[in-house]
Motif scaffolding. Structure first.
Motif, PDB file in Angstrom:
ATOM      1  N   TYR A 153       1.069  -1.228   0.022  1.00 52.03           N
ATOM      2  CA  TYR A 153      -0.137  -0.172  -0.056  1.00 52.03           C
ATOM      3  C   TYR A 153       0.929   1.057   0.035  1.00 52.03           C
ATOM      4  O   TYR A 153       2.135   1.263   0.267  1.00 52.03           O
ATOM      5  CB  TYR A 153      -0.932  -0.015   1.419  1.00 52.03           C
ATOM      6  CG  TYR A 153      -2.061  -0.802   1.035  1.00 52.03           C
ATOM      7  CD1 TYR A 153      -1.735  -2.288   1.518  1.00 52.03           C
ATOM      8  CD2 TYR A 153      -3.173  -0.451   0.925  1.00 52.03           C
ATOM      9  CE1 TYR A 153      -3.017  -3.195   1.536  1.00 52.03           C
ATOM     10  CE2 TYR A 153      -4.492  -1.115   1.097  1.00 52.03           C
ATOM     11  CZ  TYR A 153      -4.340  -2.549   1.152  1.00 52.03           C
ATOM     12  OH  TYR A 153      -5.353  -3.720   1.314  1.00 52.03           O
TER      13      TYR A 153
ATOM     14  N   GLN B 239       0.810   5.500   1.109  1.00 54.67           N
ATOM     15  CA  GLN B 239       0.014   6.665   1.531  1.00 54.67           C
ATOM     16  C   GLN B 239       0.424   7.902   1.052  1.00 54.67           C
ATOM     17  O   GLN B 239       1.712   8.241   1.629  1.00 54.67           O
ATOM     18  CB  GLN B 239      -0.176   6.681   3.077  1.00 54.67           C
ATOM     19  CG  GLN B 239      -0.984   7.823   3.766  1.00 54.67           C
ATOM     20  CD  GLN B 239      -0.818   7.399   5.302  1.00 54.67           C
ATOM     21  OE1 GLN B 239      -0.245   7.089   5.935  1.00 54.67           O
ATOM     22  NE2 GLN B 239      -2.281   7.836   5.952  1.00 54.67           N
TER      23      GLN B 239
ATOM     24  N   TYR C 246       4.236   1.086   2.294  1.00 55.55           N
ATOM     25  CA  TYR C 246       4.042   0.028   3.039  1.00 55.55           C
ATOM     26  C   TYR C 246       4.144  -1.416   2.620  1.00 55.55           C
ATOM     27  O   TYR C 246       2.978  -1.675   1.624  1.00 55.55           O
ATOM     28  CB  TYR C 246       2.772   0.102   4.011  1.00 55.55           C
ATOM     29  CG  TYR C 246       2.755   1.500   4.764  1.00 55.55           C
ATOM     30  CD1 TYR C 246       2.131   2.577   4.267  1.00 55.55           C
ATOM     31  CD2 TYR C 246       3.390   1.563   6.138  1.00 55.55           C
ATOM     32  CE1 TYR C 246       2.135   3.766   5.010  1.00 55.55           C
ATOM     33  CE2 TYR C 246       3.183   2.633   6.701  1.00 55.55           C
ATOM     34  CZ  TYR C 246       2.609   3.810   6.206  1.00 55.55           C
ATOM     35  OH  TYR C 246       2.589   4.985   7.057  1.00 55.55           O
TER      36      TYR C 246
ATOM     37  N   PHE D  25       0.321  -2.300  10.048  1.00 50.28           N
ATOM     38  CA  PHE D  25       1.394  -0.942   9.396  1.00 50.28           C
ATOM     39  C   PHE D  25       2.554  -1.018  10.214  1.00 50.28           C
ATOM     40  O   PHE D  25       2.381  -0.721  11.209  1.00 50.28           O
ATOM     41  CB  PHE D  25       0.666   0.084   9.052  1.00 50.28           C
ATOM     42  CG  PHE D  25      -0.715   0.065   8.048  1.00 50.28           C
ATOM     43  CD1 PHE D  25      -1.652  -0.286   8.287  1.00 50.28           C
ATOM     44  CD2 PHE D  25      -0.119   0.553   6.648  1.00 50.28           C
ATOM     45  CE1 PHE D  25      -2.622  -0.294   7.348  1.00 50.28           C
ATOM     46  CE2 PHE D  25      -1.126   0.577   5.762  1.00 50.28           C
ATOM     47  CZ  PHE D  25      -2.378   0.081   5.948  1.00 50.28           C
ATOM     48  N   GLY D  26       3.726  -1.107   9.458  1.00 43.52           N
ATOM     49  CA  GLY D  26       5.066  -0.633   9.926  1.00 43.52           C
ATOM     50  C   GLY D  26       5.293   0.786   9.724  1.00 43.52           C
ATOM     51  O   GLY D  26       4.356   1.598   9.597  1.00 43.52           O
ATOM     52  N   LYS D  27       6.609   1.149   9.589  1.00 41.34           N
ATOM     53  CA  LYS D  27       6.854   2.672   9.340  1.00 41.34           C
ATOM     54  C   LYS D  27       7.196   2.811   7.825  1.00 41.34           C
ATOM     55  O   LYS D  27       6.881   3.887   7.512  1.00 41.34           O
ATOM     56  CB  LYS D  27       8.078   2.774  10.111  1.00 41.34           C
ATOM     57  CG  LYS D  27       8.196   2.947  11.613  1.00 41.34           C
ATOM     58  CD  LYS D  27       9.451   3.087  12.111  1.00 41.34           C
ATOM     59  CE  LYS D  27       9.497   3.129  13.777  1.00 41.34           C
ATOM     60  NZ  LYS D  27       8.331   3.876  14.500  1.00 41.34           N
TER      61      LYS D  27
END
Lengths: 110, 115
Positions: free
Chosen positions: A36, A38, A87, A100-102
């Motif tokens: 994904y 953002q 991500y 979700f990680g960083k």
């Protein structure tokens, strides 16, 4: 769900291919790899996902290594609008929540 | 493609008021919807999972009496922040998924500012 490791940030020149790596060495046999992105102040946008085989759609290509311990998201011709946080997430099937990680902050520069 | 609509996009209100956020799947039926929260410069954190017609499942540390979730139909889920305070100011994002092997799709988020 297995944990993923991504570089914190990457730069890419406009018009060039952006290759974003992801390590998921503890991935299980039934876990998919999802990507994904953002863009600032928006909700995450689905890009692509895969299980074993490489996948391609109108947005990107996903290359998964044979041992499935890592993958690479390829944006073939990056544009300034591809600047975003990307991500990589592994998850069993399509149901259940995404963790979700960083992520990787990709900056596409003119 | 699958579209998830979230409303409102942003809201500013006084401390102590309640705020309702709507999440709609426009072109598919969503058996499951998810609510996330994102603070500045941080990643998304899952708050709760809701299935149509049943009670939501909240993540550890999320107060179910403060964040009321209703998923009354296959296309609509609502999140109500009750008696909101400044520390509840955040970016709230919903997502929805079909049945079967389909990915989750996200709304554009609601920026909530409590004065």
């Amino acid at each position: 769900d297995a944990k993923t490791t991504q570089p914190t940030s990457m730069d890419c020149a406009e018009g060039r291919a952006a290759n974003l790596p992801c390590n998921h060495s503890t991935i299980s046999g039934n876990e998919y790899v999802y990507w994904y992105r953002q863009i600032h102040s928006q909700g995450p946008q689905y890009i692509i996902h895969g299980l074993k085989n490489n996948e391609t759609n109108e947005m990107a290509s996903l290359i998964i290594t044979e041992d499935r311990k890592s993958s690479t998201l390829i944006l073939p011709h990056a544009t300034l609008r591809d600047t975003a946080v990307y991500y990589c997430i592994v998850r069993v099937g399509s149901q259940g929540n995404l963790i979700f990680g960083k992520g990787t902050k990709l900056s596409v520069k003119p | 493609g699958a579209v998830v609509s979230q409303h409102p996009s942003w809201v500013i209100c006084k401390s102590g008021t309640s705020v309702k956020i709507e999440c709609r799947s426009l072109d598919f039926q969503a058996t499951t919807m998810f609510w996330y929260r994102q603070f500045p410069k941080q990643s998304l954190m899952l708050m709760a999972t809701s299935n149509e017609g049943s009670k939501a499942t909240y993540e550890q540390g999320v107060e179910k009496d403060k964040f009321l979730i209703n998923h009354a139909s296959l296309t609509l889920s609502t999140l109500t922040v009750t008696s909101a305070h400044p520390e509840d100011s955040s970016f709230y994002i919903c997502s929805a998924s079909h049945e079967g092997d389909q990915p989750q799709h996200f709304g554009d988020g609601t920026r909530l500012s409590i004065l």
